[in-house]
Design an enzyme around this catalytic site. Structure first.
Site, mmCIF file in Angstrom:
data_model
loop_
_atom_site.group_PDB
_atom_site.id
_atom_site.type_symbol
_atom_site.label_atom_id
_atom_site.label_comp_id
_atom_site.label_asym_id
_atom_site.label_seq_id
_atom_site.Cartn_x
_atom_site.Cartn_y
_atom_site.Cartn_z
ATOM 1 N N MET A 33 0.854 -1.186 0.000
ATOM 2 C CA MET A 33 0.000 0.000 0.000
ATOM 3 C C MET A 33 0.886 1.230 0.000
ATOM 4 S SD MET A 33 -3.038 -1.099 2.681
ATOM 5 C CE MET A 33 -1.961 -1.976 3.832
ATOM 6 N N CYS A 117 -3.905 -1.523 -9.985
ATOM 7 C CA CYS A 117 -4.123 -0.153 -9.520
ATOM 8 C C CYS A 117 -5.313 0.482 -10.247
ATOM 9 C CB CYS A 117 -2.863 0.671 -9.754
ATOM 10 S SG CYS A 117 -3.019 2.392 -9.185
ATOM 11 N N ASN A 220 -7.896 -11.549 -2.414
ATOM 12 C CA ASN A 220 -7.792 -10.214 -1.837
ATOM 13 C C ASN A 220 -9.147 -9.527 -1.956
ATOM 14 O OD1 ASN A 220 -6.244 -7.103 -2.875
ATOM 15 N ND2 ASN A 220 -6.606 -7.783 -0.799
ATOM 16 N N GLY A 221 -9.550 -8.881 -0.852
ATOM 17 C CA GLY A 221 -10.796 -8.134 -0.878
ATOM 18 C C GLY A 221 -11.724 -8.501 0.254
ATOM 19 N N GLY A 244 -5.123 -5.856 2.890
ATOM 20 C CA GLY A 244 -4.730 -4.470 2.667
ATOM 21 C C GLY A 244 -5.357 -3.553 3.697
ATOM 22 N N ARG A 245 -6.458 -2.910 3.330
ATOM 23 C CA ARG A 245 -7.044 -1.880 4.183
ATOM 24 C C ARG A 245 -7.464 -2.399 5.555
ATOM 25 N NH1 ARG A 245 -11.955 -0.202 1.259
ATOM 26 N NH2 ARG A 245 -11.823 -2.328 0.430
#
Length: 391
Positions: A33, A117, A220-221, A244-245
């Protein structure tokens, strides 16, 4: 502490993840990130149990030009067991040259290629999540990168999205192309470029890709909790998860994930005192990694809202913490908080970081007219790589 329900016990299919010669015992990857996964944050996440931690994305052009900031981003801490770097590029020759720098100068043990991206400044030039639409160019970039890394035995992986939008999906073709080119694994973020970070990730797409490929597939997600990770593996059969987030302001999420994949019920639920201690440690690691204390603390500011999500802090103090410029100032302001607050429960969990609304993806005019690249788009593609990183 909370316990897992019996329906979410550790799936028997979950094994250590292999990426070429690299074994990742806990199949959990910290996603790259921009402006977040520097050496300091990677160390925090690694200490909590992250299996593989990927550095911030850098452009191949910046590496080839030996941009000082790009070289700083790819410089790992001495204690990092696996130096994992993500590269973004649009030209096969430049990507290959960048990968050669990383492997021949012994700067990386693993190289990931970013084709996911969704940022408009990148996709409007045909880069990022827009690029796999041009299938020959995509294949050429991946093949060039794998070829450059092969002599050193460094594995190359790719990260993709499901496509540009629901009418222009590319993930199955891109995954098969990448596999044929020799990648060691494929990560699929189950969203289109048009979704950006909004809506729900498509776990069915991850399952379909897992069925189509022989190499490992990582999902991912929407991994906001350990239970989410177990549910994704159970639903998709993926070989590991990429977070990630969900870990922004919550590096201890990796402790939860490690416990869940090991079949243990323990979960980390920190009170504000523990959160403050983590912020202080994060700050000191940042000072070690950056050229000045002021620059380190400025970079830390973005993390404050994530760390304090759900805790009673008050607007003025939140604003003050978002302006800290020294360790002394940080320690003083944290000491003014009610540090005896317990973990606030769901208020501290769930989605965080970038979301935004679905939007029509920014693309070059006529980009979707053909799957092949024409000369009219080549200059625009080069402009997509002018920055140093994804930030």
């Amino acid at each position: 502490m909370t316990t897992l329900s019996s329906s979410l016990a550790r799936p028997s299919a979950v094994r250590p993840l292999r990426i070429g010669p690299i074994e990742v015992v806990t199949p959990v990857v910290l996603a790259p990130m921009a402006g977040v996964t520097n050496a300091a944050f990677r160390r925090l996440c690694r200490e909590q149990g992250a299996g593989l931690c990927v550095a911030e994305m850098v452009t191949s052009r910046a590496l080839v030009e030996r941009n000082p900031e790009a070289l700083r981003i790819v410089t790992a801490a001495p204690d990092e067991p696996v130096r994992s770097v993500q590269v973004y590029g649009v030209d096969p020759a430049t990507v290959a040259a960048a990968v050669r720098i990383l492997v021949e100068e012994d700067r990386a043990d693993h190289v990931d290629l970013n084709f996911g991206c969704p940022v408009p400044k990148v996709t409007r030039r045909g880069g990022g999540a827009a690029l796999p639409w041009k299938r020959t160019l995509f294949a050429s970039i991946v093949t060039a990168a794998v070829g450059a890394a092969r002599p050193a035995g460094v594995p190359v992986t790719v990260k993709i999205r499901t496509g540009i939008d629901d009418e222009h999906l590319t993930y199955l073709e891109a995954g098969l192309t990448a596999q044929d080119a020799g990648v060691a694994a494929v990560t699929l973020h189950g969203r289109t470029a048009a979704q950006h970070y909004a809506g729900r990730a498509d776990w069915d797409a991850i399952a379909a890709l897992r069925q189509a490929l022989d190499v490992p597939v990582l999902g991912n997600g929407d991994i906001w909790s350990a239970e989410d990770a177990l549910a994704m593996v159970a639903h998709t059969g993926c070989d590991g998860v990429v977070v990630g987030r969900g870990c922004q302001g919550r590096p201890w999420l990796f402790a939860d994930l490690a416990a869940a994949f090991a079949g243990r019920p323990q979960r980390v639920r920190p009170g504000l005192r523990e959160v403050a201690a983590t912020i202080q440690r994060h700050a000191r690691l940042m000072v070690e990694a950056f050229p000045s204390e002021d620059k380190a603390l400025r970079d830390l500011r973005k993390h404050m809202a994530w760390y304090l999500k759900g805790y009673v802090v008050g607007g003025p103090m939140r604003a003050a913490l978002a302006r800290v410029s020294s360790l002394v100032e940080l320690d003083d302001r944290l000491a003014q908080l009610d540090l005896d607050q317990p973990y606030p429960g769901p208020a501290a969990e769930g989605p965080r970081g970038r979301t935004g609304a679905p939007r029509r993806p920014a693309l070059p005019d006529g980009w979707l007219d053909s799957r092949e690249l024409s000369q009219e788009f080549e200059a625009g593609l080069r402009e997509a790589e002018l920055s140093v990183s994804g930030g």
